[in-house]
Design a protein around this motif. Sequence first.
Motif, mmCIF file in Angstrom:
data_model
loop_
_atom_site.group_PDB
_atom_site.id
_atom_site.type_symbol
_atom_site.label_atom_id
_atom_site.label_comp_id
_atom_site.label_asym_id
_atom_site.label_seq_id
_atom_site.Cartn_x
_atom_site.Cartn_y
_atom_site.Cartn_z
ATOM 1 N N ILE A 234 49.999 49.536 35.841
ATOM 2 C CA ILE A 234 49.278 49.618 37.111
ATOM 3 C C ILE A 234 47.930 48.922 36.994
ATOM 4 C CG2 ILE A 234 48.129 51.203 38.708
ATOM 5 C CD1 ILE A 234 50.445 53.192 38.144
ATOM 6 N N VAL A 235 47.207 49.200 35.903
ATOM 7 C CA VAL A 235 45.912 48.552 35.695
ATOM 8 C C VAL A 235 46.089 47.045 35.507
ATOM 9 C CG1 VAL A 235 43.912 48.401 34.163
ATOM 10 C CG2 VAL A 235 44.820 50.633 34.804
ATOM 11 N N ASP A 236 47.148 46.637 34.808
ATOM 12 C CA ASP A 236 47.435 45.219 34.627
ATOM 13 C C ASP A 236 47.630 44.532 35.980
ATOM 14 O OD1 ASP A 236 47.998 43.439 32.170
ATOM 15 O OD2 ASP A 236 49.594 42.859 33.545
ATOM 16 N N ASP A 237 48.323 45.212 36.897
ATOM 17 C CA ASP A 237 48.539 44.663 38.237
ATOM 18 C C ASP A 237 47.216 44.525 38.993
ATOM 19 O OD1 ASP A 237 51.232 44.578 37.734
ATOM 20 O OD2 ASP A 237 51.778 46.160 39.155
ATOM 21 N N ILE A 241 45.106 40.793 40.301
ATOM 22 C CA ILE A 241 44.559 40.450 41.611
ATOM 23 C C ILE A 241 43.034 40.381 41.595
ATOM 24 C CG2 ILE A 241 44.469 41.127 44.055
ATOM 25 C CD1 ILE A 241 47.260 40.306 43.097
ATOM 26 N N PHE A 242 42.381 41.291 40.880
ATOM 27 C CA PHE A 242 40.929 41.446 40.989
ATOM 28 C C PHE A 242 40.174 41.224 39.678
ATOM 29 C CE2 PHE A 242 42.559 44.407 44.339
ATOM 30 C CZ PHE A 242 42.124 43.685 45.424
ATOM 31 N N GLY A 243 40.850 40.865 38.589
ATOM 32 C CA GLY A 243 40.191 40.790 37.298
ATOM 33 C C GLY A 243 39.369 39.536 37.089
ATOM 34 N N ASP A 244 38.623 39.538 35.992
ATOM 35 C CA ASP A 244 37.866 38.372 35.546
ATOM 36 C C ASP A 244 38.791 37.550 34.651
ATOM 37 O OD1 ASP A 244 36.296 36.530 34.165
ATOM 38 O OD2 ASP A 244 34.626 37.911 33.875
ATOM 39 N N PRO A 245 39.151 36.315 35.039
ATOM 40 C CA PRO A 245 40.113 35.544 34.249
ATOM 41 C C PRO A 245 39.683 35.314 32.812
ATOM 42 C CG PRO A 245 39.048 34.152 35.897
ATOM 43 C CD PRO A 245 38.689 35.568 36.216
ATOM 44 N N LYS A 246 38.364 35.228 32.557
ATOM 45 C CA LYS A 246 37.889 35.014 31.188
ATOM 46 C C LYS A 246 38.148 36.237 30.319
ATOM 47 C CE LYS A 246 34.308 31.656 32.408
ATOM 48 N NZ LYS A 246 32.853 31.353 32.407
ATOM 49 N N LYS A 247 38.026 37.430 30.923
ATOM 50 C CA LYS A 247 38.282 38.660 30.177
ATOM 51 C C LYS A 247 39.771 38.993 30.149
ATOM 52 C CE LYS A 247 33.789 40.759 31.252
ATOM 53 N NZ LYS A 247 33.120 41.902 31.919
ATOM 54 N N LYS A 260 55.504 38.036 44.127
ATOM 55 C CA LYS A 260 55.885 39.380 43.688
ATOM 56 C C LYS A 260 55.487 40.466 44.688
ATOM 57 C CE LYS A 260 55.980 38.542 38.709
ATOM 58 N NZ LYS A 260 57.435 38.676 38.613
ATOM 59 N N ARG A 261 56.483 41.266 45.074
ATOM 60 C CA ARG A 261 56.203 42.540 45.726
ATOM 61 C C ARG A 261 56.102 43.652 44.685
ATOM 62 N NH1 ARG A 261 61.072 42.865 49.819
ATOM 63 N NH2 ARG A 261 62.032 41.784 48.046
ATOM 64 N N GLY A 262 56.493 43.351 43.438
ATOM 65 C CA GLY A 262 56.436 44.334 42.376
ATOM 66 C C GLY A 262 55.095 44.372 41.676
ATOM 67 N N ASN A 263 54.026 44.131 42.423
ATOM 68 C CA ASN A 263 52.650 44.345 41.964
ATOM 69 C C ASN A 263 52.103 45.484 42.813
ATOM 70 O OD1 ASN A 263 49.656 44.094 42.379
ATOM 71 N ND2 ASN A 263 49.851 42.488 40.835
ATOM 72 N N ILE A 264 51.541 46.505 42.176
ATOM 73 C CA ILE A 264 51.146 47.712 42.906
ATOM 74 C C ILE A 264 50.115 47.415 43.984
ATOM 75 C CG2 ILE A 264 49.343 48.351 41.261
ATOM 76 C CD1 ILE A 264 51.704 50.756 43.166
ATOM 77 N N VAL A 265 49.216 46.464 43.757
ATOM 78 C CA VAL A 265 48.207 46.131 44.763
ATOM 79 C C VAL A 265 48.868 45.490 45.981
ATOM 80 C CG1 VAL A 265 46.122 44.797 45.259
ATOM 81 C CG2 VAL A 265 46.410 45.871 43.015
ATOM 82 N N VAL A 266 49.805 44.585 45.735
ATOM 83 C CA VAL A 266 50.539 43.959 46.833
ATOM 84 C C VAL A 266 51.342 45.007 47.591
ATOM 85 C CG1 VAL A 266 52.346 42.294 47.427
ATOM 86 C CG2 VAL A 266 50.642 41.716 45.671
#
Length: 347
Positions: A234-237, A241-247, A260-266
Amino acid sequence: MVYIHLKKVYDGAMDVLDRLSEKYGPRIEEALAKYLLRDAADDFKDAVLYQISTGGKRLRPILTLAVAEAVSGNYERALPAAAIVELIHNYSLIYDDIIDRGEVRRNKPTTRAAFGDYAAILIGIWYREAIEEAVLDTPKPSEFAREVAKVIKAIDEGERLDILFELAGRDDPYFVKARWPSVKLDDYIRMVGLKTGALIAAAAKWGAMSVADDRQLADAAWDFGMNAGIAFQIVDDVLDIFGDPKKFGKEIGKDIKEHKRGNIVVLLGLEELDERLRGELLSILSKPTVSDEDARRGVRILEGTNAKERALALADKYRERALASLSKMPHSKDLEELAAFIVQRQF
C-alpha cells in the motif's frame, strides 16, 4: 491527519534497517553470491550478479534472520532461508520488469535494460535454480521445497491479477479476453496479498521454521509477514504516485503509465472523483500509450482526492494487525521497528 500522526509515532524508525543491515548484511551478501556464482561461467558472472548488485533494502532476508534470532537467539541456521527469500524477490523483479517493460529500478537500468530481454530470461532461470540449491541447505529441504513452490505460485498469481486489473496496454489474447471489467478494494487486497504479502510472510515464517519445530509459531510469523507485506505494498503504491523519485528509485506515476487500476491510490481516487474527472482519469488509463504529460495529469487529478490519506490509514491498519501477531511470538523490538519502518518509509 494520518500523515502527521504516522510521522510523529514512527519518527526514527528508518534507523532499524541501517542497524540490522550492519548486523546481518555481510552474511546475506555472502550467501547470495555463494548460490548465484556456483557453476557460473566467468563471462556470465557479472550479468548474474547485476540484479542483486543494484541495491535494495534486503528487508526480506533481514526479516528472516530477525525472526530466527528472536525465536532461538541465533540466526545462522536461517541463512539459506534468507538467501532464498531475497533470490525469489529478485527473480520476480527480473520477470516483472520484462512483463512491464521496465527501464529503471533503484535508479539504475533494470536487468532487461542492461542486458536485453533474452539475457534477462536466462538470468531469471539461473536465479530459479540457485533457489533450488539453497533449499537443499535448509534444515528441512522437502518442507522448504513445498513452501517455495507455493510462494512462487502465489507471486505468479498476484502478477496475473495485477495485469488483469489493467485497463489497456496488453495485446496478448489471454489478457485482452480475461481483463476484469471492474476492481474493488477486496480484489486489490487479495492481489497484493499474493504478489507482495506472500513473500514477506514467507520471509518471517521461514525464519521461524529454520530454528524451531512449532507450527503455531510459524503460522503467527506468517500472519505477521502477510499483514506487514500488505502494508508495505500500500505504501509502495502511494510512493508510486506521490513519492520523491530520487528517494523512491522509480519513476513517479509509473502505475498510471502502465494503466493500473491495481494501485490503491488510483482505486480509491476513482471512488471519490466526480463524473467528469473520473472519466478523464479512466480515459488516460485506457490510452494505448500513456505519455509523461498524461501521467502528470493523472497525478494532479489524484492529488485532489483524499486517496493518499485513506491509503496511509489502511496501511496503518495492516501494520497494527502485524503487530498483533507478534503477541504470539517471542518479543522482539527489532520486529516491531521493522513493522514501523514499512509505514515510515514514505517520509
